[in-house]
Every structure is written in structure tokens, then in C-alpha cells.
Scaffold this motif. Structure first.
Motif, mmCIF file in Angstrom:
data_model
loop_
_atom_site.group_PDB
_atom_site.id
_atom_site.type_symbol
_atom_site.label_atom_id
_atom_site.label_comp_id
_atom_site.label_asym_id
_atom_site.label_seq_id
_atom_site.Cartn_x
_atom_site.Cartn_y
_atom_site.Cartn_z
ATOM 1 N N ARG A 135 -27.843 -11.960 18.206
ATOM 2 C CA ARG A 135 -28.343 -10.934 19.109
ATOM 3 C C ARG A 135 -27.616 -10.952 20.444
ATOM 4 N NH1 ARG A 135 -32.417 -13.517 16.744
ATOM 5 N NH2 ARG A 135 -32.545 -14.997 18.460
ATOM 6 N N ALA A 136 -27.620 -9.774 21.080
ATOM 7 C CA ALA A 136 -27.221 -9.646 22.482
ATOM 8 C C ALA A 136 -28.445 -9.141 23.235
ATOM 9 C CB ALA A 136 -26.051 -8.686 22.638
ATOM 10 N N VAL A 137 -28.834 -9.841 24.308
ATOM 11 C CA VAL A 137 -30.112 -9.592 24.974
ATOM 12 C C VAL A 137 -29.875 -9.295 26.448
ATOM 13 C CG1 VAL A 137 -32.314 -10.639 25.639
ATOM 14 C CG2 VAL A 137 -31.380 -11.052 23.359
ATOM 15 N N VAL A 138 -30.604 -8.314 26.981
ATOM 16 C CA VAL A 138 -30.639 -8.053 28.417
ATOM 17 C C VAL A 138 -32.099 -7.988 28.844
ATOM 18 C CG1 VAL A 138 -28.449 -6.798 28.411
ATOM 19 C CG2 VAL A 138 -30.590 -5.543 28.133
ATOM 20 N N TYR A 139 -32.328 -8.084 30.158
ATOM 21 C CA TYR A 139 -33.672 -7.941 30.709
ATOM 22 C C TYR A 139 -33.703 -6.714 31.602
ATOM 23 C CZ TYR A 139 -35.616 -12.175 28.752
ATOM 24 O OH TYR A 139 -36.107 -13.099 27.879
ATOM 25 N N VAL A 140 -34.574 -5.772 31.242
ATOM 26 C CA VAL A 140 -34.685 -4.490 31.947
ATOM 27 C C VAL A 140 -35.822 -4.581 32.952
ATOM 28 C CG1 VAL A 140 -35.048 -2.014 31.679
ATOM 29 C CG2 VAL A 140 -33.863 -3.302 29.884
ATOM 30 N N LYS A 141 -35.527 -4.199 34.195
ATOM 31 C CA LYS A 141 -36.552 -4.231 35.238
ATOM 32 C C LYS A 141 -37.508 -3.058 35.062
ATOM 33 C CE LYS A 141 -37.206 -4.749 40.204
ATOM 34 N NZ LYS A 141 -36.555 -4.803 41.531
ATOM 35 N N VAL A 185 -30.228 -14.195 34.822
ATOM 36 C CA VAL A 185 -30.825 -13.725 33.573
ATOM 37 C C VAL A 185 -31.345 -14.891 32.743
ATOM 38 C CG1 VAL A 185 -30.440 -12.295 31.539
ATOM 39 C CG2 VAL A 185 -29.177 -11.831 33.632
ATOM 40 N N PHE A 186 -30.591 -15.981 32.731
ATOM 41 C CA PHE A 186 -31.004 -17.124 31.916
ATOM 42 C C PHE A 186 -32.318 -17.709 32.435
ATOM 43 C CE2 PHE A 186 -30.880 -21.358 30.118
ATOM 44 C CZ PHE A 186 -30.391 -21.126 28.856
ATOM 45 N N LYS A 187 -32.536 -17.651 33.755
ATOM 46 C CA LYS A 187 -33.771 -18.188 34.320
ATOM 47 C C LYS A 187 -34.956 -17.300 33.970
ATOM 48 C CE LYS A 187 -31.174 -20.383 38.023
ATOM 49 N NZ LYS A 187 -30.867 -20.431 39.476
ATOM 50 N N ILE A 188 -34.743 -15.983 33.931
ATOM 51 C CA ILE A 188 -35.812 -15.082 33.482
ATOM 52 C C ILE A 188 -36.175 -15.393 32.035
ATOM 53 C CG2 ILE A 188 -36.446 -12.675 33.058
ATOM 54 C CD1 ILE A 188 -34.534 -11.862 35.264
ATOM 55 N N THR A 217 -39.502 -26.423 36.636
ATOM 56 C CA THR A 217 -39.015 -26.731 35.295
ATOM 57 C C THR A 217 -37.508 -26.518 35.232
ATOM 58 O OG1 THR A 217 -39.305 -26.279 32.937
ATOM 59 C CG2 THR A 217 -39.341 -24.395 34.406
ATOM 60 N N CYS A 218 -36.901 -26.934 34.112
ATOM 61 C CA CYS A 218 -35.452 -26.778 33.907
ATOM 62 C C CYS A 218 -35.219 -25.589 32.982
ATOM 63 C CB CYS A 218 -34.853 -28.046 33.295
ATOM 64 S SG CYS A 218 -33.098 -27.900 32.873
ATOM 65 N N SER A 219 -34.288 -24.726 33.357
ATOM 66 C CA SER A 219 -34.008 -23.551 32.536
ATOM 67 C C SER A 219 -33.378 -23.926 31.203
ATOM 68 C CB SER A 219 -33.084 -22.591 33.296
ATOM 69 O OG SER A 219 -31.877 -23.240 33.646
ATOM 70 N N MET A 220 -32.723 -25.089 31.135
ATOM 71 C CA MET A 220 -32.105 -25.532 29.894
ATOM 72 C C MET A 220 -33.025 -26.406 29.055
ATOM 73 S SD MET A 220 -29.087 -24.253 29.575
ATOM 74 C CE MET A 220 -28.341 -25.323 28.362
ATOM 75 N N HIS A 221 -33.962 -27.084 29.719
ATOM 76 C CA HIS A 221 -34.877 -27.992 29.018
ATOM 77 C C HIS A 221 -36.301 -27.695 29.497
ATOM 78 C CE1 HIS A 221 -30.930 -30.047 29.104
ATOM 79 N NE2 HIS A 221 -31.235 -30.330 27.861
ATOM 80 N N PRO A 222 -36.938 -26.665 28.940
ATOM 81 C CA PRO A 222 -38.247 -26.230 29.433
ATOM 82 C C PRO A 222 -39.366 -27.240 29.235
ATOM 83 C CG PRO A 222 -37.600 -25.005 27.453
ATOM 84 C CD PRO A 222 -36.413 -25.815 27.869
ATOM 85 N N GLN A 223 -39.127 -28.307 28.470
ATOM 86 C CA GLN A 223 -40.148 -29.321 28.331
ATOM 87 C C GLN A 223 -40.311 -30.160 29.595
ATOM 88 O OE1 GLN A 223 -37.228 -29.316 26.854
ATOM 89 N NE2 GLN A 223 -36.423 -31.351 26.385
ATOM 90 N N ALA A 281 -34.467 -17.986 42.211
ATOM 91 C CA ALA A 281 -33.654 -17.852 40.995
ATOM 92 C C ALA A 281 -32.436 -16.968 41.211
ATOM 93 C CB ALA A 281 -34.508 -17.285 39.862
ATOM 94 N N ASP A 282 -32.328 -16.390 42.402
ATOM 95 C CA ASP A 282 -31.199 -15.524 42.756
ATOM 96 C C ASP A 282 -31.070 -14.364 41.768
ATOM 97 O OD1 ASP A 282 -29.071 -14.645 44.255
ATOM 98 O OD2 ASP A 282 -27.589 -15.916 43.260
ATOM 99 N N ILE A 283 -32.200 -13.697 41.514
ATOM 100 C CA ILE A 283 -32.206 -12.559 40.601
ATOM 101 C C ILE A 283 -31.542 -11.362 41.280
ATOM 102 C CG2 ILE A 283 -33.611 -11.038 39.175
ATOM 103 C CD1 ILE A 283 -33.706 -13.951 38.337
ATOM 104 N N GLN A 284 -30.548 -10.779 40.623
ATOM 105 C CA GLN A 284 -29.891 -9.570 41.113
ATOM 106 C C GLN A 284 -29.910 -8.525 40.002
ATOM 107 O OE1 GLN A 284 -25.974 -10.495 42.586
ATOM 108 N NE2 GLN A 284 -26.679 -12.304 43.685
ATOM 109 N N THR A 285 -30.047 -7.254 40.392
ATOM 110 C CA THR A 285 -30.128 -6.176 39.419
ATOM 111 C C THR A 285 -29.142 -5.064 39.760
ATOM 112 O OG1 THR A 285 -31.872 -5.026 40.654
ATOM 113 C CG2 THR A 285 -32.577 -6.653 39.021
ATOM 114 N N MET A 286 -28.940 -4.177 38.786
ATOM 115 C CA MET A 286 -28.096 -3.001 39.003
ATOM 116 C C MET A 286 -28.589 -1.863 38.110
ATOM 117 S SD MET A 286 -24.557 -3.478 36.827
ATOM 118 C CE MET A 286 -24.370 -1.689 36.726
ATOM 119 N N MET A 287 -28.277 -0.637 38.538
ATOM 120 C CA MET A 287 -28.598 0.536 37.744
ATOM 121 C C MET A 287 -27.542 0.726 36.660
ATOM 122 S SD MET A 287 -31.349 2.273 38.440
ATOM 123 C CE MET A 287 -32.596 2.431 39.730
ATOM 124 N N VAL A 288 -27.991 1.029 35.444
ATOM 125 C CA VAL A 288 -27.052 1.290 34.353
ATOM 126 C C VAL A 288 -26.440 2.676 34.549
ATOM 127 C CG1 VAL A 288 -26.840 1.609 31.862
ATOM 128 C CG2 VAL A 288 -28.327 -0.180 32.767
#
Length: 601
Positions: free
Chosen positions: A360-366, A407-410, A60-66, A110-117
Motif C-alpha cells: 500500500r501507499a498511504v497518506v493522511y488527509v486533513k 506523517v509517520f508520527k500521525i 511514546t516512540c513512533s518506531m516502537h509504540p510499546q 511532531a512538526d506536522i506540516q500540510t499542503m493543498m493538493v
């Protein structure tokens, strides 16, 4: 025949054994076949197994999920790379129902990368512009303390340098002569009527005569007919209001003397800059008149008010100017490298970790302790911007792990399966399209794909960019006729860019940008209202930015600049060949409103 029968008789035991084995094998295979066709026995045959359904992947497309396909490729709407939709919700008693799980292959693609806060000390380099001003504490305005006639002038031109106590002019005043005679008469009553003597002396002192001059009058016993006006400070005469022979009244302005050995650097700070500027911060600045020379000063004052018209507060720094190289009214480009006024540690997260909406400001927490990558939607409250980071005021704790890339792909995957997402915080069915209206334009959230293109195409795009600068200058003048003329001249330049030099994805990307560039130029040409022309200029610049980032420019450095008040307070961008802000959306009204968001070399 008889012989064969006799052989069978002799080996009957062997024949019987063979027949028994054959019957047993037949029964065995017959039982296996029965189990295949009889579902009631609970055993499924090999024919019931479907290899094709082991690991189905939907793209699917991250910008156009249809958009959904059964194989990778490009989105037919925006030409972005499709991503695999292999995410599922977690199940179990110890998991959050809003948890989104990504397979290892999907997270890798999706090249997901994370970091510790972590806590850190927020730092930022704030670019400020302003002017040099005279130190108001070192300005002296000489006025006439009594009426009279200018007999002599020792300062003949504006800009002349004088020392403290130096003669500026000589004045003849009948009133001053009368006051001196009163003093001489009062001397004879000095012992009997001391108050009369002190009053006569005080009157002369109020008229700016020094004790030495008064004592000299008393010694001579005759009044002074001419009185010398002396400079109260050392400095430069910046105003001369009188000429020889002028008759002046009490209170008339005569001279203005300014000491330029110490100057003020007055810088404009926007509201977003103020958390990063505090007293005693070091300011490094340059002036155009002295290239290659860097000056340093310290912040000594921050204006407690915001100017209602320019929306800036004045930040003052003091600089020594003993060699007189710096002049008042020179333009200044300054940089303040500072920590926040609150020096305690703050939680810092990269800008790439944040998804923005209008509210809103949104983050994704692992989620920790999961076999596969799992994330939870989290809304946060942000503090001030700190370079490539943001301070988080609420919503995150130290040692939590967040996604900083992909993040946008998640979020797109979460939206597709009805979990809370950026555009749908309450969860529910996925929308049929992407709503751009609630998403603030922030180029830092989307990495533009760059292409290795023919150098001829890059040169043609650079030529178009150079001509585009004339359109920006026309907008600065706020003259719709000039804007129309510049846009009209720019339209044929688009046709000189040969799209046949591009292949594949690069060709499709240019086609998408070209459509916007051409349509917005046509709109600008067709409009007579400068505000409507500027409204079309904003998306034009966004399309040009995509092209510049995708294909590059040839031996050109450009500055992508931003004004938060433009485009109806939505903010708008433009390009400039100089770091100096020349705002095309407001012109002379707020020429310096804006900042450099990106330098593209």
C-alpha cells in the motif's frame, strides 16, 4: 464586679447583636463543611479536585509504540526522540469514527506540516547511461559480385577515409571478361534480337558495373580485363577482409565503410524511466574523453522491447559528428529532462507525504473545519515518480489538504489507539512492536539526525569510507576471495575510529551503527559464497549511510546509489566516489544496473 454588670446592662443591645452575627457565621461555615462530606447533595468540595489529572501526557516512540513514559526523552531501543501521545478520537454525529485528532501542542512538537493538493505538469530529469554507435543506415558492406583475383588495393589499412566513388581495389575476373564478350557479340543482334542485347547488358549491371562503364566497353569494342571496386559512400573503412593476390568467390566480404558524420547515442532506460522518455525529447550528454564539453541531441527512437537479461530498453538519439570528435563505443552519461508522455495536468504530492508498505501507499488527509488538527487515513494509487514528487492516479482530489511532514508520527499515534494505520489498515488494538518486514526501505522517508562532531572523528570516518571503496570494487569483480580480503582489511579500520570523541546522543547513534557495521563485516569475512556476502553487504551500507548522514565526511563528495533488482528484488544501496554505476551486487552480469539516489557533499 458590680461595675462590669452595670456596663453590660447599659450595652445589652450591642452584645446581643454580636452574638447573633457569630451564630449566623457558624451556621454558614458548618453548611459548607456538610456539603463537602455529603456526596448525595451533588456538590463536590475542593478536596475532590485533582490538579495532576488536568492534562496528562504520555510519551511514546513512533518506531516502537510499546515504549510509554510520563516524560520526554529517548527511546531505549532506537534512541529516537519520544513524541507526546495526546491524540484522541473525534466524537460527535458529524465526524468519521476513524478520525484522529491531535492537540495543538502535539502537532507542533511532531512538526506536522500540510499542503493543498493541486494539479501540475509532472517533470523529471532522468539520468541515462549508454554508448555511442555508428548510424546503421550509413554502413555499407562491399561483397564480391563475381569471382576473381585481387590485383591492386587502394585501401591499405583499416580506418582510412574514402570518398564516394573512390577506388578501393582492382579485381581480375575471367567470368567478367566472358560476360563482356557476350555483350559485344550481342551488339550485332541489337536490332534483330534486342532482348538478347538487353539481357547481356543487364547481367553486367547486376555485377555492379555502371552504365558509364558498360558504354565504355561498347565504344572500345574490347572487354575490360580489370574491374575497379568503388566506394558506394563517403566514410571510414572499418574492415578490410582481403589482401593483394587473394582469390575471392562470389559473395565474399571485401570492405566495410561507415559514414561517421552522424552517430547514434544508444541509452539504457529502465522500466521506471520509460514513462518519462518520448520522441523528440532533448538529451544532454557528456563523454569522458572530452571533459567540459556538453552535447545535445533529440530522441528519435524508443525500443518497443525490454531486454530480458538487462531489463532495459534502448533509447536512441542522433547527433552530428562532422569534426569526428565522437567515436563509436564511447561511454555516455545523458540526462533527459522531460514531462510525461501524457501532457495533461496530474495530481502531484511530495514523496514525504507518502508512507510505503509492501502492498500500500498511504497518506493522511486533513479534515476541514476542525478546531484542532484532525486527519483521516487514506490509501492511494501512485503513478510514475516525478523528481521529488509522485503522480497520484487514484485516491485524492484537488484542494484536499494532506500532511507532508510528520506523517509517520500521525500514523504511529493512529496505530496506538487502534485506528486504521499503515501496518494495520483495518484498525484494532495496537501491536506490541513494529513490523519492519512489510515496510520497503526508503531513506527518503526518514530524516537522519545530524550531529556537530569533532573534526578528528569526521576525518577518521572519512578514512574508513575511502578504504570501504576497495570493498565495493572487490564486489564488482564477483570474486569472493577478494571480497573476503577487502572486508578483513576493513575490520581493523573500525577500531581506529575513536568513539570517545562523541558525546551524548551522537555517541549512542555511533554505537548503534558500529554494531551493525562490525557484525556484517564479520559475516562477509566468514562467508565463501559471493551471494551470501552480498546479502550481508546490503544492511552494511544502510548502517554506513546513517553514519555518513549523521556525522558527515571531510571534503568528500559521495554518491549513494541504488539497484532495484539487488537483494532478491528488494533493492539495495551502496556508495561510490563516481556518478558512473558500477554495480557491486551483480558485477559484470549487470554492471550498469542502478541509479544515483543521493549526492552527499
Amino acid at each position: 464586679m458590680k461595675k462590669i454588670i452595670n456596663n453590660i446592662k447599659d450595652n445589652y443591645k450591642l452584645v446581643i447583636a454580636v452574638l447573633v452575627i457569630g451564630v449566623l457565621l457558624g451556621l454558614l461555615f458548618s453548611g459548607s463543611s456538610d456539603k463537602t462530606v455529603t456526596p448525595s447533595n451533588g456538590i463536590e468540595g475542593h478536596e475532590g479536585h485533582n490538579h495532576e489529572s488536568e492534562d496528562p501526557t504520555t510519551w511514546t516512540c513512533s518506531m516502537h509504540p510499546q515504549i510509554k513514559q510520563d516524560k520526554p526523552g529517548k527511546c531505549p531501543i532506537c534512541a529516537m526522540d519520544l513524541i507526546p501521545l495526546t491524540t484522541t478520537q473525534s466524537s460527535g454525529d458529524d465526524v468519521d469514527p476513524n478520525e484522529i485528532v491531535m492537540s495543538e501542542s502535539a502537532a507542533k512538537l511532531a512538526d506536522i506540516q500540510t499542503m493543498m493538493v493541486q494539479f501540475g505538469v509532472p517533470e523529471k530529469s532522468v539520468r541515462l547511461q549508454g554508448k555511442i554507435h555508428a548510424d546503421e543506415r550509413n554502413v555499407s558492406e562491399l561483397t564480391a559480385r563475381f569471382g576473381g583475383r585481387i590485383e591492386k588495393l587502394f585501401v591499405n589499412f583499416t580506418g582510412q577515409t574514402v570518398r564516394k566513388g573512390e577506388k578501393l581495389a582492382t579485381i581480375y575476373s575471367p567470368n567478367l571478361v566472358t560476360a563482356q564478350r557476350e555483350l559485344l557479340e550481342a551488339i550485332s543482334f541489337k536490332s534483330s534480337r534486342p532482348s538478347l542485347y538487353q539481357a547481356s547488358r543487364g547481367k553486367l549491371k547486376l555485377w555492379d558495373l555502371t552504365d558509364e562503364q558498360i558504354e565504355e566497353i561498347e565504344k572500345k569494342g574490347e572487354p575490360m580485363l580489370y574491374f575497379d571496386m568503388l566506394s558506394p559512400i563517403s566514410g571510414t573503412v572499418t574492415m578490410r577482409h582481403v589482401a593483394i593476390g587473394d582469390y575471392v568467390k562470389e559473395g565474399t566480404k571485401l570492405f566495410k565503410v561507415v559514414d561517421l558524420s552522424k552517430l547514434w547515442v544508444m541509452l539504457d532506460a529502465y522500466e521506471s524511466d520509460l514513462p518519462w522518455v518520448k520522441i523528440n525529447d532533448k538529451v544532454e550528454f557528456t563523454v569522458q574523453a572530452i571533459p567540459g564539453k556538453n552535447y545535445e541531441a533529440k530522441v528519435t527512437y524508443i525500443d518497443p522491447f525490454i531486454n530480458g537479461s538487462t531489463r532495459v530498453a534502448k533509447v536512441r538519439a542522433e547527433v552530428s559528428n562532422k569534426n569526428q570528435q565522437l567515436k563509436p563505443e564511447m561511454f555516455v552519461n545523458g540526462i533527459v529532462t522531460s514531462k510525461t508522455a501524457e501532457t495533461s495536468n496530474k495530481i502531484l504530492i511530495p514523496k514525504s507525504a507518502i508512507l510505503w508498505t509492501g502492498k500500500r501507499a498511504v497518506v493522511y488527509v486533513k479534515v476541514p473545519n476542525r478546531e484542532t488538527p484532525s486527519f483521516l487515513y487514506r490509501e492511494v494509487i501512485l503513478g510514475p515518480e516525478a523528481g521529488s514528487f509522485f503522480v497520484v492516479s487514484e485516491g485524492l482530489q484537488e484542494h484536499e489538504e494532506i500532511a507532508i511532514n510528520g506523517v509517520f508520527k500521525i500514523d504511529a499515534a493512529s496505530q496506538l489507539i487502534g485506528l486504521p494505520s499503515m501496518m494495520n489498515p483495518g484498525g484494532g488494538a495496537a501491536p506490541t512492536g513494529h513490523n519492519h518486514g512489510d515496510v520497503a526501505t526508503d531513506h527518503s522517508q526518514h530524516k537522519m539526525k545530524s550531529f556537530d562532531v569533532d573534526s578528528k572523528f569526521k576525518k577518521q570516518l572519512t578514512s574508513f569510507y575511502n578504504d570501504y571503496l576497495s570493498l565495493t570494487k572487490a564486489f564488482v569483480t564477483s570474486d569472493p576471495v577478494q571480497v573476503k580480503s577487502a572486508a578483513d582489511a576493513l575490520l581493523p579500520k573500525l577500531k581506529t575510529i575513536n568513539m570517545d570523541l562523541l558525546k551524548g546522543d551522537a555517541h549512542m547513534a555511533w554505537m548503534a551503527d558500529l554494531k551493525v557495521l562490525e557484525s556484517k563485516l564479520i559475516t562477509i569475512v566468514g562467508e565463501k559464497n559471493i551471494d551470501k556476502q552480498r546479502t550481508a553487504f546490503a544492511p552494511f551500507n544502510q548502517a554506513l549511510y546513517k553514519s555518513v548522514k549523521s556525522f558527515g565526511l571531510d571534503k568528500v563528495t559521495t554518491y549513494y546509489q541504488f539497484c532495484p533488482m539487488a537483494n532478491g528484488d528488494k533493492g539495495a544501496y551502496w556508495f561510490s566516489n563516481s556518478e558512473e554505476i558500477q554495480n557491486p551486487y551483480f558485477g559484470e552480469m549487470m554492471l550498469g544496473c542502478g541509479e544515483v539516489k543521493e549526492t552527499i557533499k
